[in-house]
Design an enzyme around this catalytic site. Structure first.
Site, PDB file in Angstrom:
ATOM      1  N   LEU A 243      45.343  34.049  36.373  1.00  0.00           N
ATOM      2  CA  LEU A 243      45.345  34.203  37.823  1.00  0.00           C
ATOM      3  C   LEU A 243      44.692  35.522  38.190  1.00  0.00           C
ATOM      4  O   LEU A 243      45.214  36.599  37.867  1.00  0.00           O
ATOM      5  CB  LEU A 243      46.777  34.150  38.358  1.00  0.00           C
ATOM      6  CG  LEU A 243      47.616  32.949  37.901  1.00  0.00           C
ATOM      7  CD1 LEU A 243      49.037  33.064  38.438  1.00  0.00           C
ATOM      8  CD2 LEU A 243      46.975  31.639  38.339  1.00  0.00           C
ATOM      9  N   ASP A 244      43.562  35.443  38.873  1.00  0.00           N
ATOM     10  CA  ASP A 244      42.791  36.635  39.194  1.00  0.00           C
ATOM     11  C   ASP A 244      43.508  37.502  40.226  1.00  0.00           C
ATOM     12  O   ASP A 244      43.966  37.008  41.266  1.00  0.00           O
ATOM     13  CB  ASP A 244      41.420  36.213  39.735  1.00  0.00           C
ATOM     14  CG  ASP A 244      40.541  37.390  40.095  1.00  0.00           C
ATOM     15  OD1 ASP A 244      40.181  38.155  39.184  1.00  0.00           O
ATOM     16  OD2 ASP A 244      40.234  37.549  41.297  1.00  0.00           O
ATOM     17  N   ALA A 245      43.594  38.790  39.959  1.00  0.00           N
ATOM     18  CA  ALA A 245      44.027  39.821  40.918  1.00  0.00           C
ATOM     19  C   ALA A 245      45.182  39.368  41.802  1.00  0.00           C
ATOM     20  O   ALA A 245      45.064  39.308  43.032  1.00  0.00           O
ATOM     21  CB  ALA A 245      42.842  40.271  41.762  1.00  0.00           C
ATOM     22  N   HIS A 247      47.674  40.962  42.647  1.00  0.00           N
ATOM     23  CA  HIS A 247      48.090  42.026  43.550  1.00  0.00           C
ATOM     24  C   HIS A 247      47.414  41.922  44.911  1.00  0.00           C
ATOM     25  O   HIS A 247      47.854  42.540  45.875  1.00  0.00           O
ATOM     26  CB  HIS A 247      47.792  43.400  42.932  1.00  0.00           C
ATOM     27  CG  HIS A 247      46.376  43.563  42.497  1.00  0.00           C
ATOM     28  ND1 HIS A 247      45.950  43.246  41.218  1.00  0.00           N
ATOM     29  CD2 HIS A 247      45.268  43.972  43.164  1.00  0.00           C
ATOM     30  CE1 HIS A 247      44.657  43.472  41.121  1.00  0.00           C
ATOM     31  NE2 HIS A 247      44.217  43.915  42.296  1.00  0.00           N
ATOM     32  N   GLU A 281      46.441  38.678  36.232  1.00  0.00           N
ATOM     33  CA  GLU A 281      45.787  39.976  36.314  1.00  0.00           C
ATOM     34  C   GLU A 281      46.464  40.709  37.462  1.00  0.00           C
ATOM     35  O   GLU A 281      46.438  40.240  38.605  1.00  0.00           O
ATOM     36  CB  GLU A 281      44.299  39.851  36.599  1.00  0.00           C
ATOM     37  CG  GLU A 281      43.632  41.224  36.715  1.00  0.00           C
ATOM     38  CD  GLU A 281      42.272  41.188  37.378  1.00  0.00           C
ATOM     39  OE1 GLU A 281      41.498  42.144  37.171  1.00  0.00           O
ATOM     40  OE2 GLU A 281      41.980  40.224  38.117  1.00  0.00           O
ATOM     41  N   HIS A 309      44.383  49.301  27.897  1.00  0.00           N
ATOM     42  CA  HIS A 309      42.929  49.412  27.805  1.00  0.00           C
ATOM     43  C   HIS A 309      42.465  50.815  28.152  1.00  0.00           C
ATOM     44  O   HIS A 309      41.645  51.407  27.441  1.00  0.00           O
ATOM     45  CB  HIS A 309      42.238  48.421  28.738  1.00  0.00           C
ATOM     46  CG  HIS A 309      40.772  48.701  28.890  1.00  0.00           C
ATOM     47  ND1 HIS A 309      40.275  49.559  29.861  1.00  0.00           N
ATOM     48  CD2 HIS A 309      39.688  48.288  28.181  1.00  0.00           C
ATOM     49  CE1 HIS A 309      38.971  49.656  29.741  1.00  0.00           C
ATOM     50  NE2 HIS A 309      38.584  48.885  28.740  1.00  0.00           N
ATOM     51  N   HIS A 310      42.965  51.376  29.243  1.00  0.00           N
ATOM     52  CA  HIS A 310      42.492  52.683  29.703  1.00  0.00           C
ATOM     53  C   HIS A 310      42.817  53.770  28.677  1.00  0.00           C
ATOM     54  O   HIS A 310      41.996  54.662  28.418  1.00  0.00           O
ATOM     55  CB  HIS A 310      43.120  53.034  31.046  1.00  0.00           C
ATOM     56  CG  HIS A 310      42.754  52.090  32.156  1.00  0.00           C
ATOM     57  ND1 HIS A 310      41.737  51.173  32.051  1.00  0.00           N
ATOM     58  CD2 HIS A 310      43.279  51.936  33.409  1.00  0.00           C
ATOM     59  CE1 HIS A 310      41.641  50.487  33.185  1.00  0.00           C
ATOM     60  NE2 HIS A 310      42.565  50.933  34.017  1.00  0.00           N
ATOM     61  N   HIS A 378      35.533  41.308  30.752  1.00  0.00           N
ATOM     62  CA  HIS A 378      34.372  41.160  31.644  1.00  0.00           C
ATOM     63  C   HIS A 378      34.367  42.249  32.712  1.00  0.00           C
ATOM     64  O   HIS A 378      33.317  42.781  33.067  1.00  0.00           O
ATOM     65  CB  HIS A 378      34.377  39.770  32.289  1.00  0.00           C
ATOM     66  CG  HIS A 378      35.345  39.617  33.419  1.00  0.00           C
ATOM     67  ND1 HIS A 378      36.660  39.247  33.237  1.00  0.00           N
ATOM     68  CD2 HIS A 378      35.204  39.826  34.757  1.00  0.00           C
ATOM     69  CE1 HIS A 378      37.270  39.216  34.401  1.00  0.00           C
ATOM     70  NE2 HIS A 378      36.420  39.555  35.346  1.00  0.00           N
ATOM     71  N   GLY A 382      31.370  44.694  32.763  1.00  0.00           N
ATOM     72  CA  GLY A 382      30.451  44.316  33.827  1.00  0.00           C
ATOM     73  C   GLY A 382      30.505  45.183  35.056  1.00  0.00           C
ATOM     74  O   GLY A 382      29.529  45.254  35.807  1.00  0.00           O
TER      75      GLY A 382
END
Length: 586
Positions: A243-245, A247, A281, A309-310, A378, A382
């Site tokens: 599920l994209d974003a 938030h 996400e 990741h960060h 990505h 990207g």
């Protein structure tokens, strides 16, 4: 066949199917719905005219053979003959592989991608995570500007192409997860506002008016999104959705859309007799996203962990701009915090946001597999000015260290396509907008964004130039050359260890123990009877691991990037520069 559409504010709706116009009637049982019957079969074009307006595609269109602006086409979901049964694969022991259909191969189709799935089966991943496949303008794009949330992008191969891809994946033992976007549509080719209040000005998002999840008319909008999600899982036999974003979903209702969705997906899993998963996400660093619904959470099954990741990215690269700033102050300490606590920002100050951020994870109750860990995605590639991967700036040894930390770490690991061989091809931002004004706005916006960070305009790839997409396609000859072949072997070795060693899929975050030296740039953690050690420095490291009570040696080497011996009686590990090792206690 029966046609229906929700158009609550319309005075009239006309169905145009197979060149025959049929006035639609209001549905007496469902407020705002219109119905009509007409002769039509698989492949026939149709659309709706609202209040004598232009022919519009069906909001629930299953196929847009001429693109988002053309008529819809009837799809007989029963026509495809599935080649095998599929019992499903759970996410709790998954290794995910993020794949963009349009650049995984030069051909950019489902069939071409399916022909390369044997590579993933040999690699050892368990699930392919497809980036969005809903229709969008033109041929090439990331997929996040999709419309027709029930349909499949025709240039990729349409509905049957996706089914063939899923069938092939399942034959190879691979699950398939699909990225879906509920937080915005379009803007180009988005005709939903012509039918009803699919959007609301009650809330605003980076894309404009918010998808209507809580204003008047939102019951039907939520049903539209829920139906779409369940259709992907049921009709295409998918194993889960990313599920994209989430938030960016503006939703003030007591029962949130995400709770509704998770309950509906869990119910469908019971009905189908196979596991289904939802991966969010989320930028919120909020453990309630994956907390089960009975415990007061949203009930999603996993969420991406950008904090991991960060921390890893800053440790590897030394970058400190933007949201990396807080992690870069002491990157190994940040890495230690994430692998033991999941979130770095768990109520701490975020300089990027100018406020405190996040909420602590109860590691005694939250299994580690609810968090997805990765070195590249990505987004993280990207959204860089040049779309450069880690391989463009890091040595093979440091790439091997990143792989070790992702694939032996506590979280559900995910790779971005080509990462497993250290692909040198960039993955850049590309579009194929058919609206000239929108194309120019996107091009100029990209240049302004990075111009503010010191990039010259001519250095920023033109998203609309076909060469930008072409540069982003994987080069499948690379694995046949060094150092790519060696790195691919390393990834296979680590994934095999994860599959066979119970300690590497232990869900207990509280049991992970770490040690590190910020100045010497080494990092180690223990998971059960295993120890993973990386040396990120450009010189050898003597790392005091200790032996513990009643032990006479430092164990044995299970995997190492460079030749290395286990610690001797003094408990000191001598690790070559930019190298890593997985050790097992005797």
């Amino acid at each position: 066949m029966q046609f229906e559409v929700w158009a609550p504010d319309a005075d009239s709706v006309v169905l145009e199917a197979a060149d025959v116009r049929s006035p639609m009637e209001r549905d007496a049982e469902r407020e705002g719905w219109w119905t009509a019957r007409a002769e039509a079969s698989d492949g026939d074009r149709y659309g709706f005219r609202v209040d004598d307006g232009p022919l519009l595609p069906d909001p629930r269109s299953r196929r847009q053979p001429d693109g988002p602006d053309g008529p819809s086409a009837v799809v007989d979901q029963e026509a495809y003959a599935w080649r095998n049964g599929w019992a499903g694969r759970r996410l709790n022991r998954a290794v995910l592989y993020e794949l963009h259909v349009g650049t995984y191969t030069p051909e950019g189709t489902f069939d071409a991608a399916a022909a390369r799935l044997g590579h993933l089966a040999q690699l050892g991943v368990t699930h392919v995570s497809l980036m969005p496949v809903c229709p969008f303008p033109g041929v090439n794009g990331w997929g996040y500007e999709g419309v027709s949330l029930w349909a499949v992008h025709e240039p990729y191969g349409g509905p049957e192409g996706l089914k063939r891809f899923v069938d092939t994946a399942h034959e190879l033992g691979l699950g398939v997860v699909l990225d879906v976007v509920h937080n915005h549509l379009g803007p180009s080719g988005n005709y939903l506002p012509a039918f009803g209040p699919y959007f609301t000005d009650t809330h605003h998002t980076p894309w404009g008016s918010a998808v209507n999840l809580d204003a008047p008319g939102s019951d039907e909008v939520r049903a539209f999104l829920l139906g779409s999600a369940l259709a992907w899982l049921r009709d295409y036999r998918l194993d889960g959705l990313r599920l994209d974003a989430v938030h960016a979903l503006a939703d003030t209702r007591a029962l949130t859309f995400l709770e509704e969705l998770s309950a509906a997906v869990d119910a469908l899993a019971v009905e189908l007799g196979r596991p289904l998963g939802l991966i969010a996400e989320s930028d919120l660093c909020d453990p309630r996203t994956t907390t089960p619904r009975p415990a007061g959470g949203l009930g999603l099954h996993a969420q991406w962990n950008d904090d991991f990741h960060h921390a890893l990215h800053t440790a590897l690269t030394g970058e400190s701009q933007g949201y990396y700033a807080d992690f870069a102050r002491a990157p190994l300490a940040a890495l230690a915090k994430t692998v033991t606590s999941a979130f770095f920002h768990n109520g701490t100050w975020s300089s990027f946001r100018g406020r405190s951020h996040g909420r602590p994870v109860d590691v005694s109750r939250t299994p580690a597999h609810r968090f997805v860990g990765y070195a590249q995605t990505h987004d993280q590639i990207g959204n860089r000015a040049l779309g450069d991967r880690l391989a463009s700036s890091l040595s093979p040894g440091l790439q091997a260290c990143a792989a070790a930390l992702v694939l032996t770490g506590p979280f559900t690991p995910m790779l971005f396509m080509g990462e497993e061989w250290g692909a040198r091809t960039p993955w850049q931002f590309f579009t194929d907008h058919t609206d000239p004004e929108l194309a120019e706005a996107v091009r100029n916006g990209r240049r302004r964004e990075f111009g503010a960070h010191g990039w010259a305009e001519e250095e920023i790839p033109d998203p609309q130039d076909p060469a930008t997409r072409d540069r982003s396609c994987l080069d499948w000859s690379e694995p046949e050359r060094e150092p790519h072949g060696r790195l691919l072997t390393w990834y296979r070795e680590l994934i095999a260890l994860r599959r066979t060693l119970p300690d590497l899929h232990d869900p207990d975050l509280a049991a992970v123990k770490t040690a590190f030296d910020e100045e010497a740039r080494w990092f180690a953690y223990r998971r059960g009877d295993l120890r993973v050690v990386v040396n990120l420095a450009d010189k050898p490291a003597a790392i005091p691991l200790g032996l513990g009570r009643h032990r006479r040696s430092g164990g044995r080497v299970l995997a190492a990037w460079e030749p290395v011996e286990a610690p001797g009686p003094d408990g000191v590990l001598h690790l070559p520069p930019e190298s890593c090792v997985v050790l097992a206690d005797d």
